[in-house]
Design a protein around this motif. Structure first.
Motif, PDB file in Angstrom:
ATOM      1  N   ASN A  83       0.849  -1.189   0.000  1.00  0.00           N
ATOM      2  CA  ASN A  83       0.000   0.000   0.000  1.00  0.00           C
ATOM      3  C   ASN A  83       0.882   1.235   0.000  1.00  0.00           C
ATOM      4  OD1 ASN A  83      -2.536  -1.286   0.058  1.00  0.00           O
ATOM      5  ND2 ASN A  83      -2.424  -1.551   2.267  1.00  0.00           N
ATOM      6  N   GLY A  84       0.927   1.912  -1.132  1.00  0.00           N
ATOM      7  CA  GLY A  84       1.676   3.165  -1.190  1.00  0.00           C
ATOM      8  C   GLY A  84       3.117   3.019  -1.606  1.00  0.00           C
ATOM      9  N   CYS A  85       3.842   2.069  -1.069  1.00  0.00           N
ATOM     10  CA  CYS A  85       5.273   1.946  -1.351  1.00  0.00           C
ATOM     11  C   CYS A  85       5.511   1.071  -2.579  1.00  0.00           C
ATOM     12  CB  CYS A  85       6.025   1.397  -0.145  1.00  0.00           C
ATOM     13  SG  CYS A  85       5.381  -0.137   0.495  1.00  0.00           S
ATOM     14  N   GLU A  86       6.661   1.254  -3.208  1.00  0.00           N
ATOM     15  CA  GLU A  86       7.028   0.502  -4.398  1.00  0.00           C
ATOM     16  C   GLU A  86       7.593  -0.859  -4.003  1.00  0.00           C
ATOM     17  OE1 GLU A  86       6.828   1.259  -7.644  1.00  0.00           O
ATOM     18  OE2 GLU A  86       5.908   3.239  -7.384  1.00  0.00           O
ATOM     19  N   VAL A  87       7.510  -1.805  -4.953  1.00  0.00           N
ATOM     20  CA  VAL A  87       8.007  -3.154  -4.687  1.00  0.00           C
ATOM     21  C   VAL A  87       9.522  -3.150  -4.515  1.00  0.00           C
ATOM     22  CG1 VAL A  87       8.272  -3.759  -7.136  1.00  0.00           C
ATOM     23  CG2 VAL A  87       7.882  -5.552  -5.458  1.00  0.00           C
ATOM     24  N   LEU A 203      -4.742  10.490  -0.707  1.00  0.00           N
ATOM     25  CA  LEU A 203      -6.092   9.958  -0.899  1.00  0.00           C
ATOM     26  C   LEU A 203      -7.116  10.726  -0.060  1.00  0.00           C
ATOM     27  CD1 LEU A 203      -5.356   6.115  -0.907  1.00  0.00           C
ATOM     28  CD2 LEU A 203      -6.064   7.515  -2.858  1.00  0.00           C
ATOM     29  N   ALA A 204      -6.726  11.068   1.159  1.00  0.00           N
ATOM     30  CA  ALA A 204      -7.637  11.845   2.015  1.00  0.00           C
ATOM     31  C   ALA A 204      -7.919  13.216   1.396  1.00  0.00           C
ATOM     32  CB  ALA A 204      -7.036  11.989   3.405  1.00  0.00           C
ATOM     33  N   PHE A 268      -8.491   4.226   0.354  1.00  0.00           N
ATOM     34  CA  PHE A 268      -8.200   4.793   1.672  1.00  0.00           C
ATOM     35  C   PHE A 268      -8.551   3.795   2.777  1.00  0.00           C
ATOM     36  CE2 PHE A 268      -9.241   7.293   5.441  1.00  0.00           C
ATOM     37  CZ  PHE A 268      -8.127   8.110   5.537  1.00  0.00           C
ATOM     38  N   ASN A 269      -9.676   3.103   2.627  1.00  0.00           N
ATOM     39  CA  ASN A 269     -10.074   2.118   3.632  1.00  0.00           C
ATOM     40  C   ASN A 269      -9.152   0.901   3.644  1.00  0.00           C
ATOM     41  OD1 ASN A 269     -12.251   3.692   4.476  1.00  0.00           O
ATOM     42  ND2 ASN A 269     -13.640   2.767   2.974  1.00  0.00           N
ATOM     43  N   ASP A 270      -8.566   0.583   2.468  1.00  0.00           N
ATOM     44  CA  ASP A 270      -7.628  -0.540   2.401  1.00  0.00           C
ATOM     45  C   ASP A 270      -6.257  -0.184   2.968  1.00  0.00           C
ATOM     46  OD1 ASP A 270      -9.550  -2.106   1.249  1.00  0.00           O
ATOM     47  OD2 ASP A 270      -8.908  -1.705  -0.815  1.00  0.00           O
ATOM     48  N   PHE A 271      -5.969   1.098   3.090  1.00  0.00           N
ATOM     49  CA  PHE A 271      -4.662   1.543   3.589  1.00  0.00           C
ATOM     50  C   PHE A 271      -4.627   1.453   5.112  1.00  0.00           C
ATOM     51  CE2 PHE A 271      -1.819   3.845   0.492  1.00  0.00           C
ATOM     52  CZ  PHE A 271      -2.316   3.176  -0.619  1.00  0.00           C
ATOM     53  N   VAL A 272      -4.525   0.221   5.602  1.00  0.00           N
ATOM     54  CA  VAL A 272      -4.428   0.010   7.047  1.00  0.00           C
ATOM     55  C   VAL A 272      -2.970  -0.077   7.472  1.00  0.00           C
ATOM     56  CG1 VAL A 272      -5.060  -1.520   8.949  1.00  0.00           C
ATOM     57  CG2 VAL A 272      -6.647  -1.162   7.050  1.00  0.00           C
ATOM     58  N   GLN A 273      -2.130  -0.712   6.637  1.00  0.00           N
ATOM     59  CA  GLN A 273      -0.709  -0.867   6.917  1.00  0.00           C
ATOM     60  C   GLN A 273       0.034  -0.931   5.589  1.00  0.00           C
ATOM     61  OE1 GLN A 273      -0.674  -4.342   9.336  1.00  0.00           O
ATOM     62  NE2 GLN A 273      -1.377  -5.717   7.721  1.00  0.00           N
TER      63      GLN A 273
END
Length: 325
Positions: A83-87, A203-204, A268-273
């Protein structure tokens, strides 16, 4: 002219037939050489029956000891979604686990993953692999276990939001504990958390922008709906044209904004960690060092070892004379 062409064609046919004949002769000679070599090994094994029996039994016994139930190594793997960061960032973090040394306290898995020594010692190794998308449709198609995917191929690309994580263990009962420790290690990494927070903040802001823009369009629509249209007349080519009297509607803009907001809200809801696993680590039922596999390798190695020792025994005088020179 035609006779020369005919002679050249016949010459080519003869050369091709000769080439095919030589190829089959080579195959026949190769088969004879292989059979002669096998026959020599059979005669050698007959002359040194005891040596071959002892060597094979010893190697098979060692292989079975290495594949005993308490020493069997199993693979456990899972797809990790970012989530957010590159592989590439996650791969660099994973390299800390892949290059760990159990003998060094600072770089051991016990220290990195905050695991008890009894659990850390059961982990044989950690590996990570890229996931390949064949059709660029954001669906994973293949795990690049050989790590040899071409970087020049623009259709089959490495996915940027997921990779395959794998570790090898001698105790499958400890897999849930190791899984929890690995997830905690990645999600507590400062670089991954920074990239995660930046994207989540974006996203927010997008959701807030959609809300404010929806209110603006809604207020503009109210004004437009109750405002009387100006009647338009136009004279063109001696014709009197009356303009189209329709209200401008804004529902298309509102629906588009709602779609954008829903997509951003879902992300946004999937971005928990920063990293999560869609499913738990799956354990391969076949061990790396299975008794049948290692038994076969032990038999082959025992035969090779016996051949080498038998050859040395029979030709020891020649070898010793050569060394003395």
């Amino acid at each position: 002219m035609e006779k020369n062409d005919l002679k050249e064609s016949n010459t080519r046919e003869i050369n091709l037939l000769e080439l095919i004949s030589r190829f089959f002769d080579w195959i026949k000679n190769l088969g004879k050489a292989v059979l002669n070599l096998l026959g020599y090994f059979f005669r050698l094994s007959y002359r040194h029956k005891l040596l071959f029996a002892v060597s094979i039994l010893l190697c098979v016994g060692v292989s079975q000891y290495l594949s005993r139930p308490s020493a069997r190594i199993y693979k456990a793997g899972a797809i990790a979604i970012l989530n957010g960061c590159e592989v590439q960032t996650a791969k660099e973090v994973s390299r800390q686990l892949e290059n760990s040394f159990q003998s060094d306290e600072l770089t051991s898995l016990s220290t990195k993953l905050s695991l008890p020594d009894s659990v850390a010692k059961s982990i044989v190794g950690v590996q990570s692999f890229y996931v390949i998308d064949y059709l660029k449709d954001n669906d994973p198609d293949m795990v690049d276990f050989k790590n040899n995917h071409s970087l020049t191929d623009t259709l089959n690309v490495r996915m940027k939001d997921r990779f395959y994580l794998q570790f090898m263990t001698t105790n499958i009962n400890q897999v849930p504990q190791v899984q929890k420790a690995i997830l905690n290690f990645f999600n507590s990494n400062p670089e991954m958390r920074t990239e995660f927070n930046v994207v989540k903040s974006g996203l927010a802001d997008r959701i807030a922008l959609c809300d404010s823009e929806s209110k603006r369009i809604d207020s503009l629509a109210k004004v437009s709906y109750f405002k009387e249209n100006n009647k338009q007349l136009q004279l063109a080519d001696n014709n009197l044209i009356i303009g189209e009297q329709k209200k401008q509607l804004f529902y298309g803009d509102l629906i588009h904004l709602q779609d954008v907001k829903n997509y951003a809200l879902k992300q946004f809801n999937d971005f928990v960690q920063p990293m999560f696993l869609p499913s738990d680590f799956v354990i391969s039922p076949s061990p790396i060092n299975g008794p049948i596999k290692y038994g076969f390798f032990g038999f082959v190695f025992g035969v090779i070892l016996a051949i080498v020792i038998a050859e040395f025994i029979e030709k020891r005088k020649i070898i010793l004379n050569y060394l003395k020179k």
